[in-house]
Design an enzyme around this catalytic site. Structure first.
Site, PDB file in Angstrom:
ATOM      1  N   SER A  24     -78.674  33.993  -9.626  1.00  0.00           N
ATOM      2  CA  SER A  24     -79.087  32.963 -10.566  1.00  0.00           C
ATOM      3  C   SER A  24     -79.461  33.597 -11.891  1.00  0.00           C
ATOM      4  O   SER A  24     -80.011  34.705 -11.927  1.00  0.00           O
ATOM      5  CB  SER A  24     -80.294  32.188 -10.028  1.00  0.00           C
ATOM      6  OG  SER A  24     -80.783  31.274 -10.985  1.00  0.00           O
ATOM      7  N   TYR A  38     -89.166  32.879  -7.434  1.00  0.00           N
ATOM      8  CA  TYR A  38     -87.726  32.670  -7.259  1.00  0.00           C
ATOM      9  C   TYR A  38     -86.936  33.685  -8.085  1.00  0.00           C
ATOM     10  O   TYR A  38     -85.943  34.261  -7.606  1.00  0.00           O
ATOM     11  CB  TYR A  38     -87.369  31.250  -7.677  1.00  0.00           C
ATOM     12  CG  TYR A  38     -85.897  30.945  -7.675  1.00  0.00           C
ATOM     13  CD1 TYR A  38     -85.162  30.897  -6.489  1.00  0.00           C
ATOM     14  CD2 TYR A  38     -85.221  30.671  -8.870  1.00  0.00           C
ATOM     15  CE1 TYR A  38     -83.813  30.596  -6.484  1.00  0.00           C
ATOM     16  CE2 TYR A  38     -83.868  30.368  -8.876  1.00  0.00           C
ATOM     17  CZ  TYR A  38     -83.164  30.331  -7.685  1.00  0.00           C
ATOM     18  OH  TYR A  38     -81.827  30.028  -7.691  1.00  0.00           O
TER      19      TYR A  38
END
Length: 283
Positions: free
Chosen positions: A167, A178
């Site tokens: 990501s 994250y």
């Protein structure tokens, strides 16, 4: 990150017939979103697909894809936050399909969206468990099978591919745990590519930016339930669009195409690389 939109996923219109013919591809997180779209494309390109998810929904989604290409479509449920779950998924693929050629690690996703000082220790651990360990465990579980694809006659013969879905949120806001997990995914690519190269196994990643997708049938975590949480989430959306040179979210088709390219023999001289797929945002 994925942004829910109404209606069905993109109608994928560009395919390469037989690109995955005679190949067995494991796709994790395959019940919805990018994972299902990847499984759909590979099935239509004649690969045998093993769809893995911890949601029972994966079996219904596998039925949707049955018969869409020359290969078979299998599905299994597993908790990939554990090594036992990852090993069971690989064992299932070997039992049903006889071998594994490609692993696409798609499990992961932000559970909470807020500044780091507001995360509890338990939430931080859950974010890491969700977005790092499934990739770490699946890489370990599948490597013996990929290394065992012993077509040694041609020193350039590709024996296997691992494609991790990372990501560009590694450079984002309100998602520090994250981001740390996806940074770990990128490190797996770099380090494992060095180790696996002499086995003719490639390790690569695509790093999606913001992505439009249908509303999730199974939620990752609680939805924002007060004005502050909604504002923190909106900050992510705004920053994602602003960081993209194209000033928009991508489509599912725009994410699946590069993932499948990296998984295919067309990318046979690419390893150790993380490809940003985010409209110009480098993460």
């Amino acid at each position: 990150m994925t942004m829910p939109v109404g209606g069905a996923a993109d109608e994928q219109g560009i395919f390469t017939p037989q690109r995955f013919k005679d190949q067995v591809v494991i796709v994790t997180g395959a019940a919805q979103g990018i994972g299902f779209a990847v499984a759909q494309r590979i099935a239509r390109e004649d690969g045998t697909v093993v769809m893995v998810d911890r949601a029972e929904l994966v079996h219904d989604k596998a039925k949707e894809l049955a018969g869409t290409g020359a290969g078979e479509v299998y599905s299994t449920t597993a908790d990939l936050e554990t090594f036992a779950g990852a090993q069971s998924a690989v064992d299932f693929a070997l039992e049903k399909a006889g071998s594994v050629d490609v692993l696409i690690n798609n499990v992961g996703g932000t559970i909470w969206a807020k500044p780091y000082e507001h995360y509890t220790p338990e939430e931080i651990e859950k974010e890491i468990n969700r977005s790092l360990f499934p990739t770490l465990w699946m890489c370990r579980a599948v490597l013996p099978a990929l290394i065992g694809n012993s077509s040694k006659e041609d020193s350039r013969s590709e024996q296997g591919v691992i494609v991790n879905v990372s990501s560009t949120a590694t450079g984002g806001i309100n998602r520090v745990p994250y981001a740390a997990a996806k940074g770990g995914v990128n490190a797996i690519v770099s380090a494992l590519a060095h180790e696996a190269a002499h086995h003719n196994v490639r390790v690569v990643a695509a790093a999606p930016g913001g992505t439009l997708a249908p509303a999730r049938a199974v939620q990752r975590g609680p939805l924002p339930d007060d004005e502050q949480e909604k504002a923190w989430y909106q900050q992510i959306v705004d920053q994602t669009v602003d960081s993209s040179l194209m000033k928009r979210y991508g489509t599912l088709d725009e994410q699946t195409a590069p993932i499948c390219f990296l998984a295919s023999k067309e990318a046979s001289y690419i390893t150790g690389s993380v490809l940003p797929v985010s409209g110009g945002d480098q993460g």
